[in-house]
Every structure is written in structure tokens, then in C-alpha cells.
Design a protein around this motif. Structure first.
Motif, mmCIF file in Angstrom:
data_model
loop_
_atom_site.group_PDB
_atom_site.id
_atom_site.type_symbol
_atom_site.label_atom_id
_atom_site.label_comp_id
_atom_site.label_asym_id
_atom_site.label_seq_id
_atom_site.Cartn_x
_atom_site.Cartn_y
_atom_site.Cartn_z
ATOM 1 N N ASN A 29 0.823 -1.214 0.000
ATOM 2 C CA ASN A 29 0.000 0.000 0.000
ATOM 3 C C ASN A 29 0.855 1.262 0.000
ATOM 4 O O ASN A 29 0.507 2.281 -0.604
ATOM 5 C CB ASN A 29 -0.997 -0.005 1.157
ATOM 6 C CG ASN A 29 -0.341 0.000 2.518
ATOM 7 O OD1 ASN A 29 0.883 -0.142 2.652
ATOM 8 N ND2 ASN A 29 -1.144 0.145 3.562
ATOM 9 N N CYS A 38 -2.734 7.210 -4.822
ATOM 10 C CA CYS A 38 -3.750 7.525 -3.820
ATOM 11 C C CYS A 38 -3.112 7.408 -2.437
ATOM 12 O O CYS A 38 -1.905 7.195 -2.320
ATOM 13 C CB CYS A 38 -4.950 6.579 -3.941
ATOM 14 S SG CYS A 38 -4.498 4.832 -3.781
ATOM 15 N N SER A 39 -3.937 7.537 -1.396
ATOM 16 C CA SER A 39 -3.442 7.363 -0.032
ATOM 17 C C SER A 39 -3.278 5.871 0.266
ATOM 18 O O SER A 39 -3.771 5.015 -0.460
ATOM 19 C CB SER A 39 -4.415 7.974 0.969
ATOM 20 O OG SER A 39 -5.612 7.215 1.027
ATOM 21 N N ARG A 41 -4.602 4.175 2.708
ATOM 22 C CA ARG A 41 -5.906 3.579 3.038
ATOM 23 C C ARG A 41 -6.674 3.234 1.767
ATOM 24 O O ARG A 41 -7.279 2.163 1.658
ATOM 25 C CB ARG A 41 -6.712 4.534 3.914
ATOM 26 C CG ARG A 41 -8.083 3.978 4.304
ATOM 27 C CD ARG A 41 -8.807 4.903 5.243
ATOM 28 N NE ARG A 41 -8.135 5.023 6.527
ATOM 29 C CZ ARG A 41 -8.565 5.764 7.534
ATOM 30 N NH1 ARG A 41 -9.691 6.456 7.406
ATOM 31 N NH2 ARG A 41 -7.897 5.827 8.674
ATOM 32 N N GLU A 42 -6.647 4.148 0.796
ATOM 33 C CA GLU A 42 -7.324 3.886 -0.471
ATOM 34 C C GLU A 42 -6.624 2.764 -1.235
ATOM 35 O O GLU A 42 -7.273 1.979 -1.933
ATOM 36 C CB GLU A 42 -7.350 5.170 -1.304
ATOM 37 C CG GLU A 42 -8.266 6.245 -0.731
ATOM 38 C CD GLU A 42 -8.066 7.598 -1.391
ATOM 39 O OE1 GLU A 42 -9.033 8.369 -1.445
ATOM 40 O OE2 GLU A 42 -6.944 7.882 -1.845
ATOM 41 N N GLN A 45 -7.853 -0.586 -0.237
ATOM 42 C CA GLN A 45 -9.114 -0.947 -0.871
ATOM 43 C C GLN A 45 -8.885 -1.460 -2.290
ATOM 44 O O GLN A 45 -9.521 -2.426 -2.728
ATOM 45 C CB GLN A 45 -10.058 0.261 -0.906
ATOM 46 C CG GLN A 45 -11.476 -0.073 -1.333
ATOM 47 C CD GLN A 45 -12.139 -1.091 -0.412
ATOM 48 O OE1 GLN A 45 -12.181 -0.894 0.797
ATOM 49 N NE2 GLN A 45 -12.648 -2.180 -0.987
ATOM 50 N N LYS A 144 -4.248 13.551 1.577
ATOM 51 C CA LYS A 144 -5.534 13.101 2.119
ATOM 52 C C LYS A 144 -5.752 13.658 3.524
ATOM 53 O O LYS A 144 -6.834 14.137 3.866
ATOM 54 C CB LYS A 144 -5.547 11.570 2.156
ATOM 55 C CG LYS A 144 -6.848 10.955 2.628
ATOM 56 C CD LYS A 144 -7.886 10.959 1.539
ATOM 57 C CE LYS A 144 -9.102 10.158 1.945
ATOM 58 N NZ LYS A 144 -10.128 10.141 0.885
#
Length: 262
Positions: A29, A38-39, A41-42, A45, A144
Motif C-alpha cells: 500500500n 492515492c493514499s 488507506r485507499e 481498498q 488526504k
């Protein structure tokens, strides 16, 4: 003739070790976030949804680690980790906060030509007529955090009105103004000039044109709007239209901001 005595090497000093060439191992990640997608956390996903491949295989395991030499693919493109960049611009008037524009208007990106080789993006936005501090980065995690309302990142603006603000309107705005998209309550506000036409307002709400709408709701036109502080950053030694790279200390300060997150 007597020969010279051999010079003995000094002992007790630090011994330099050559850095190994082993590839760096990081969490998947973080790799995705460092690539500017993206971040983290994203990115989790994206991984859970099976949208990321490592060396040709779909990876859905959260916490998976990869090597810097691995081939990571998302959206059909091979990702490359980039050097993280943090650049602060003192935005002039009449520039729009967008990466590209189909109407051939002046964009903030044109002011950053040659700043770095990496793809960077504005953190939040300032409207065309608003001047002041605008941060650019390819650090998805930090971007973010700085734009999420739960972190309550401080933003201070200097506002110039078309007429003096009354005591009643000043008090009403401080208590909160009910707009079409909810109640807008400034964190702090102060009158700056004797004619009561220039004010300072601190607000962490990130809604579109929020400062202008607050004063327009009470019948004032905002003649000038300048963001003078963003998080821990100020305009000190940064002239209008110019940019500078943040130093490591400033980056750490931004990353340490919690702002009373809920």
C-alpha cells in the motif's frame, strides 16, 4: 640510510561500511501511495478489490510486502515509486487550481515548470480570484490528511470587504452562518484595519468558496481574499507567484498535524 617508519592506521575511529545493494522491501500500500496513485488507506481498498498485480499475479492480501524491484501494475500501468516532493506556491490572482485546462486559461501548474521531475498535484484548491498559499505534492497520504475535515487543518485568510463590517454582522458570523450546504462556523475572526474593511478569519472547513459565501450571505462582497497560513506554513519570504520546496523540518511538522481529529 634508515628507512621511514611505516605509518600505522589510526584506530578507534568510525568504520565506514559500504551500503549493500539489496532491494528495499516496503508494504504494497505504501508502494502504491509513493507512486502518487492515492493514499495508503485507499490503496488497501484497491488491493482488497483485486485491482493490483505484483509480478503478473493479482494480490488481495493486505499487509503484503514487495521489493523495489518488483513489477507492480494498477489500471494497466506499471507503477514506479517516485521521490516525494513538497512544494509551496504563493498563488497570484487569475490562475485556476487545476492540472490542465481545456479553455486555455492560466493554471497554477504553469508557475511550477522545472520545479521537479515528479508528477505533483495541488492539495485542495483556491478559486481563480483567491491568492496565497497552495501546497503541491505527490504524497497521497499527506494530501488526504491535509484535506480531510476530521483533521481540522488550520487555514487563515485575510479578507478585504467592499464596506465596513458591522458589530452585529461580525458577531453573527462568529456564531455561525447557515448556508445551503450546512452551518459554517469560523474558528476565529478579527478586524485588522480601523476602517473595519479588512479582517482575518481562521477556518478549517474545506467547502468550495466557503469564505466568500460566508460574507456574501451577510450582504458583503469580498474584494480580495488571500490565504496567509495553511497548516504550519506561512508566506514568510515567499513573494507572489513564486514557489519553494519545503525543508525536512516543515514536512515533519505537517505530517505530525493531528488537529484534534475525531
Amino acid at each position: 640510510m634508515k628507512g621511514k617508519k611505516p605509518i600505522k592506521p589510526k584506530t578507534g575511529g568510525p568504520v565506514k561500511k559500504e551500503l549493500g545493494s539489496a532491494p528495499l522491501e516496503i508494504r504494497l500500500n505504501k508502494y502504491i501511495a509513493n507512486a502518487g496513485v492515492c493514499s495508503r488507506r485507499e490503496a488497501d481498498q484497491l488491493i482488497a478489490d483485486g485491482k493490483v498485480k505484483v509480478n503478473g499475479e493479482v494480490v488481495t492480501e493486505l499487509g503484503r510486502k514487495v521489493l523495489s524491484t518488483d513489477k507492480v501494475v494498477y489500471g494497466g500501468k506499471t507503477l514506479k515509486t517516485e521521490k516525494l516532493q513538497y512544494i509551496l506556491l504563493n498563488k497570484p490572482n487569475d490562475y485556476i487550481t487545476t492540472v490542465t485546462d481545456t479553455h486555455d486559461r492560466k493554471t497554477v501548474m504553469s508557475l511550477l515548470k522545472g520545479a521537479c521531475d515528479e508528477r505533483i498535484y495541488p492539495v485542495g484548491r483556491l478559486d481563480r480570484a483567491t491568492t496565497g498559499l497552495l501546497l503541491f505534492t505527490n504524497d497521497g497520504d499527506l494530501a488526504k490528511k491535509l484535506t480531510h475535515p476530521s483533521y481540522k487543518i488550520k487555514k487563515i485568510y485575510q479578507v478585504t470587504l467592499d464596506k465596513p463590517i458591522t458589530n452585529q454582522d461580525f458577531d453573527d458570523i462568529l456564531k455561525g452562518v447557515k448556508l445551503e450546504d450546512g452551518l459554517a462556523v469560523p474558528d476565529e475572526m478579527a478586524v485588522v484595519t480601523d476602517d473595519r474593511m479588512v479582517l482575518g478569519i481562521e477556518i478549517h472547513i474545506g467547502k468550495n468558496r466557503i469564505v466568500r459565501r460566508i460574507f456574501e450571505h451577510k450582504g458583503y462582497k469580498v474584494v480580495k481574499l488571500d490565504r496567509v497560513m495553511f497548516g504550519t506554513l506561512t508566506k514568510k519570504n515567499l513573494t507572489r507567484g513564486k514557489y519553494r520546496h519545503l525543508d525536512p523540518r516543515e514536512v515533519v511538522q505537517l505530517k505530525n498535524l493531528s488537529g484534534g481529529r475525531k
